[in-house]
Write an enzyme that holds these catalytic residues in place. Structure first.
Site, PDB file in Angstrom:
ATOM      1  CD  GLU A 195      -2.938 -10.179   0.041  1.00 36.84           C
ATOM      2  OE1 GLU A 195      -2.207  -9.910   1.003  1.00 36.84           O
ATOM      3  OE2 GLU A 195      -2.518 -10.254  -1.140  1.00 36.84           O
ATOM      4  CD  GLU A 203       0.478  -5.079  -1.837  1.00 34.17           C
ATOM      5  OE1 GLU A 203      -0.687  -5.219  -1.390  1.00 34.17           O
ATOM      6  OE2 GLU A 203       1.412  -5.865  -1.580  1.00 34.17           O
TER       7      GLU A 203
END
Length: 330
Positions: A56, A210
């Site tokens: 990520e 997120e």
């Protein structure tokens, strides 16, 4: 000048592990763990973490640029700050994790896994965060854990509030609103996430953020996260954020965790299903011996569908919409 990400990726500690600039003192506490403390007085202790999942990369790049600008004096520091790159070995290999998902291990849950570098890392991160908050009696404790999702989303930028028995921080809620999140999800049960740990064990105002979809280094369009980046810079420098320009956030709460409890578990959604896809009442979503799940409310929205998780782990969450007034805030 210290290059936080490059040194972490090298796997070797910096030759100099502490120093100071005109504005702050910094100290390297271990691989991917750095504290920055302003010379001026402060009222907040803030933890910002990224890279709990090694693939990520957008949050890692955002956090590294923040640290670079603080150390270069291009951004003033007004809070006591701990920055963490969660899983350096996985970051180096561009993998979500190497053995097990660290973000299921917090709150001591790592003790239930076979010992590995990742269980030891979860323990280290817990210890560092607790020590950081305990070392100062600041009036406000904050933790933002930055992630990206495995798949696309109808709401590209969203936050997840950990379950807690006390109301959420009004100041945190205003900040989340002003960084132009598309949606906010409220957990309704305890979990093994980093944000839940800091909320439950350290009484921090915590949230998982997120930021779009997981992509390799260099492929992120960081401009789509400009409001969140500006929000983090505003947070650490105690500067004002501009008023929200986009439409209001959507609010959801978790009503069901879809657990994979049998090898024959089936998740009845398409492989390309994106986060926040809506399903109507009665839709069959999971099948496994003695435990099928059909949508119970008029509509439910799915989050983090993943049929390939290990036995006993969550293969997705079902949400219902809620009003802002239903969110407990103090």
């Amino acid at each position: 000048m210290l290059d936080f990400l490059a040194i972490t990726l090298s796997g070797k500690p910096p030759q100099v592990i502490q120093g100071e600039t005109v504005n702050l003192k910094w100290q390297w506490l271990g691989e991917g763990i750095l504290t920055l403390v302003p010379h001026r007085s402060y009222t907040q202790s803030v933890v910002i973490s990224a890279g709990i999942h090694g693939n990520e990369t957008a949050p890692i790049e955002i956090l590294n640029q923040l640290v670079t600008d603080l150390l270069a004096g291009q951004l003033p520091l007004s809070v006591r700050l701990l920055v963490l790159l969660g899983n350096p070995p996985a970051i180096r290999k561009g993998k979500r994790y190497l053995s097990n998902d660290i973000n299921r291990m917090f709150g001591g849950r790592y003790q239930h896994y076979t010992p590995s570098d990742e269980t030891r890392r979860a323990s280290t991160l817990e210890q560092r965060v607790m020590a950081f908050f305990q070392a100062s009696h600041t009036s406000e404790r904050l933790h933002y854990d930055l992630h990206t999702a495995i798949r696309g989303s109808y709401h590209p930028r969203f936050g997840l509030l950990p379950y807690q028995q006390t109301p959420y921080s009004a100041a945190m809620f205003r900040w989340l609103r002003d960084i132009e999140l598309d949606a906010l999800v409220m957990h309704t049960s305890a979990g093994g996430t980093f944000a839940h740990f800091s909320s439950e064990r350290c009484q921090a105002a915590s949230c998982t953020l997120e930021l779009g979809k997981a992509l390799p280094f260099g492929e992120n369009q960081l401009s789509q996260f400009s409001a969140i980046t500006q929000g983090l810079r505003s947070l650490v420098s105690d500067s004002a954020l501009p008023a929200r320009k986009t439409e209001n956030m959507k609010y959801y709460r978790v009503v069901k965790s879809l657990l994979r409890q049998h090898p024959d578990f089936k998740l009845r959604v398409a492989e390309d299903t994106v986060n926040f896809t809506r399903f109507a009442q009665g839709t069959l979503l999971t099948e496994q011996p003695n435990d099928n799940y059909r949508v119970e409310h008029p509509y439910e929205w799915i989050l983090f569908p993943n049929p390939h998780v290990a036995l006993g782990l969550r293969a997705g969450m079902m949400l219902v919409k809620m009003c802002e007034s239903e969110l407990p805030i103090t």
